[in-house]
Design a protein around this motif. Structure first.
Motif, PDB file in Angstrom:
ATOM      1  N   GLY A   1      -9.850  -0.261  17.976  1.00  0.00           N
ATOM      2  CA  GLY A   1     -10.180  -1.763  18.263  1.00  0.00           C
ATOM      3  C   GLY A   1     -10.853  -2.293  17.009  1.00  0.00           C
ATOM      4  O   GLY A   1     -10.818  -3.381  16.808  1.00  0.00           O
ATOM      5  N   GLN A   2     -11.653  -1.340  16.258  1.00  0.00           N
ATOM      6  CA  GLN A   2     -12.345  -1.955  15.154  1.00  0.00           C
ATOM      7  C   GLN A   2     -11.585  -2.421  14.135  1.00  0.00           C
ATOM      8  O   GLN A   2     -11.708  -3.583  13.730  1.00  0.00           O
ATOM      9  N   VAL A   3     -10.498  -1.496  13.571  1.00  0.00           N
ATOM     10  CA  VAL A   3      -9.698  -1.822  12.579  1.00  0.00           C
ATOM     11  C   VAL A   3      -8.705  -2.877  12.950  1.00  0.00           C
ATOM     12  O   VAL A   3      -8.515  -3.795  12.135  1.00  0.00           O
ATOM     13  N   ALA A   4      -8.344  -2.919  14.179  1.00  0.00           N
ATOM     14  CA  ALA A   4      -7.564  -4.173  14.856  1.00  0.00           C
ATOM     15  C   ALA A   4      -8.133  -5.429  14.611  1.00  0.00           C
ATOM     16  O   ALA A   4      -7.652  -6.612  14.153  1.00  0.00           O
ATOM     17  N   ALA A   5      -9.386  -5.331  15.147  1.00  0.00           N
ATOM     18  CA  ALA A   5     -10.112  -6.682  15.102  1.00  0.00           C
ATOM     19  C   ALA A   5     -10.418  -7.155  13.596  1.00  0.00           C
ATOM     20  O   ALA A   5     -10.281  -8.317  13.379  1.00  0.00           O
TER      21      ALA A   5
ATOM     22  N   GLY B   1      -8.293   6.862  10.964  1.00  0.00           N
ATOM     23  CA  GLY B   1      -9.185   6.445   9.892  1.00  0.00           C
ATOM     24  C   GLY B   1     -10.480   7.017   9.868  1.00  0.00           C
ATOM     25  O   GLY B   1     -10.892   7.867  10.770  1.00  0.00           O
ATOM     26  N   ASP B   2     -11.477   6.710   9.227  1.00  0.00           N
ATOM     27  CA  ASP B   2     -12.735   7.449   8.970  1.00  0.00           C
ATOM     28  C   ASP B   2     -13.679   6.329   8.986  1.00  0.00           C
ATOM     29  O   ASP B   2     -13.764   5.291   7.942  1.00  0.00           O
ATOM     30  N   ALA B   3     -14.667   6.426   9.907  1.00  0.00           N
ATOM     31  CA  ALA B   3     -15.671   5.312  10.005  1.00  0.00           C
ATOM     32  C   ALA B   3     -16.600   5.234   8.967  1.00  0.00           C
ATOM     33  O   ALA B   3     -17.377   4.252   8.608  1.00  0.00           O
ATOM     34  N   ALA B   4     -16.758   6.459   8.334  1.00  0.00           N
ATOM     35  CA  ALA B   4     -17.762   6.396   7.053  1.00  0.00           C
ATOM     36  C   ALA B   4     -17.336   6.059   5.844  1.00  0.00           C
ATOM     37  O   ALA B   4     -18.056   6.363   4.844  1.00  0.00           O
TER      38      ALA B   4
ATOM     39  N   VAL C   1      -0.529  -7.724   7.850  1.00  0.00           N
ATOM     40  CA  VAL C   1      -1.761  -7.194   7.539  1.00  0.00           C
ATOM     41  C   VAL C   1      -1.605  -5.736   7.396  1.00  0.00           C
ATOM     42  O   VAL C   1      -1.121  -4.865   8.315  1.00  0.00           O
ATOM     43  N   VAL C   2      -2.196  -5.002   6.267  1.00  0.00           N
ATOM     44  CA  VAL C   2      -2.057  -3.385   6.431  1.00  0.00           C
ATOM     45  C   VAL C   2      -3.428  -3.023   6.094  1.00  0.00           C
ATOM     46  O   VAL C   2      -3.919  -3.693   5.232  1.00  0.00           O
ATOM     47  N   ALA C   3      -3.811  -2.155   6.826  1.00  0.00           N
ATOM     48  CA  ALA C   3      -5.185  -1.729   6.590  1.00  0.00           C
ATOM     49  C   ALA C   3      -5.178  -0.347   6.044  1.00  0.00           C
ATOM     50  O   ALA C   3      -4.516   0.637   6.524  1.00  0.00           O
ATOM     51  N   VAL C   4      -5.899  -0.023   5.009  1.00  0.00           N
ATOM     52  CA  VAL C   4      -5.642   0.896   3.727  1.00  0.00           C
ATOM     53  C   VAL C   4      -6.921   1.720   3.717  1.00  0.00           C
ATOM     54  O   VAL C   4      -8.106   1.201   3.685  1.00  0.00           O
ATOM     55  N   GLN C   5      -6.893   3.150   3.811  1.00  0.00           N
ATOM     56  CA  GLN C   5      -8.197   4.049   3.284  1.00  0.00           C
ATOM     57  C   GLN C   5      -7.659   5.162   2.438  1.00  0.00           C
ATOM     58  O   GLN C   5      -6.337   5.730   2.976  1.00  0.00           O
TER      59      GLN C   5
ATOM     60  N   THR D   1     -12.579   0.224   4.688  1.00  0.00           N
ATOM     61  CA  THR D   1     -11.338  -0.019   5.109  1.00  0.00           C
ATOM     62  C   THR D   1     -10.849  -1.264   4.171  1.00  0.00           C
ATOM     63  O   THR D   1     -11.582  -2.238   4.366  1.00  0.00           O
ATOM     64  N   VAL D   2      -9.578  -1.010   3.654  1.00  0.00           N
ATOM     65  CA  VAL D   2      -9.104  -2.217   2.887  1.00  0.00           C
ATOM     66  C   VAL D   2      -7.913  -2.946   3.598  1.00  0.00           C
ATOM     67  O   VAL D   2      -7.146  -2.238   4.134  1.00  0.00           O
ATOM     68  N   PHE D   3      -8.177  -4.436   3.729  1.00  0.00           N
ATOM     69  CA  PHE D   3      -6.945  -5.206   4.383  1.00  0.00           C
ATOM     70  C   PHE D   3      -6.379  -5.978   3.346  1.00  0.00           C
ATOM     71  O   PHE D   3      -6.992  -6.875   2.518  1.00  0.00           O
TER      72      PHE D   3
END
Length: 269
Positions: A39-43, A70-73, A94-98, A76-78
């Protein structure tokens, strides 16, 4: 998640740094033994997409695929792709990248204000007023409180119907409230109503939200999650988000892994 002075808040979750045109980076990092909360990365992905459209165009849907843990520590790049800006709608990807790998891919759509009929066919799910309900700790959510009304599935191992709201005031920005709703929408699961003796819901595969009407997420909203089917190692459920006065704000659907064994992503396991 209870908060003390200095703890992150929902507003910290919904803070992005603009790195370049259509490129954003999250600023909140924290230790977490579990994979990054979906939910964090989606938001945050919805927030990044919304930053690239006209302010009067409101989010009306998102469709996301969770591809890797993903890693909360780490940030994340969007990256946002502007697929189309039409007369009424704006479409974004949108792509979220780590670490150079995609953890989420999302399509989101935004609509300019449009006049037309406003019809809600079904009444809101039956639920006692949140002031009459017992507190419910929403795991993994910053500064979001919960209350549990009577449950439709008595054997469920966690509530499928619950009230929630942000405990910090949110700005008068419809995009922020849509992102807060997306943050909330991935918590819990309608599949918790199903027996756990042979299998249990696991990581989310894909998630979709339709935003029907604006709703403030620093006011109470009711989440109601309904299981529908399990097949091929996957479980699918739908849900609704209604306001305290019974207005349907959003609908959602989600598919998760549903395989033998306990859910390794549930807190306390």
């Amino acid at each position: 998640m209870s908060a003390t002075a200095g703890d992150p808040t929902l507003l910290d979750v919904l803070t992005l740094e603009e790195v370049d045109r259509d490129l954003y980076r999250s600023t909140l990092v924290f230790p977490d033994p579990l994979p990054l909360y979906g939910g964090q990365v989606a938001a945050q992905a919805l927030l990044a997409a919304g930053r690239t459209v006209a302010p009067d165009r409101l989010a009306h849907s998102l469709h996301g695929y969770f591809l890797r843990s993903g890693d909360a520590a780490r940030p994340t790049v969007f990256r946002v792709d502007r697929d189309r800006d039409g007369g009424s709608f704006s479409a974004r990807r949108v792509v979220a990248v780590q670490g150079g790998e995609v953890v989420l891919s999302m399509s989101a759509s935004f609509q300019a204000p449009t006049a037309g009929p406003d019809v809600q066919v079904a009444a809101a799910p039956a639920a006692e007023d949140p002031a009459e309900c017992a507190p419910f700790t929403l795991p993994r959510l910053f500064t979001m409180e919960g209350r549990t009304p009577s449950q439709p599935w008595q054997a469920a191992h966690m509530p499928t119907r619950f009230w929630s709201r942000s405990t910090v005031a949110l700005p008068d920005d419809p995009l922020v409230h849509a992102c807060a709703l997306a943050y909330l929408s991935d918590i819990g699961t309608g599949l918790s109503a199903l027996p756990e003796d042979e299998a249990a819901p696991g990581p989310t595969l894909d998630h979709a939200v339709w935003f029907h009407r604006p709703a403030r997420l620093d006011a109470w909203v009711l989440m109601d999650l309904v299981p529908h089917t399990v097949s091929g190692g996957r479980g699918w459920y739908t849900g609704s988000v209604t306001t305290r006065d019974g207005v349907l704000a959003a609908s959602l659907t989600q598919e998760t892994l549903f395989r033998p064994g306990r859910n390794p992503f549930r807190p306390g396991r």
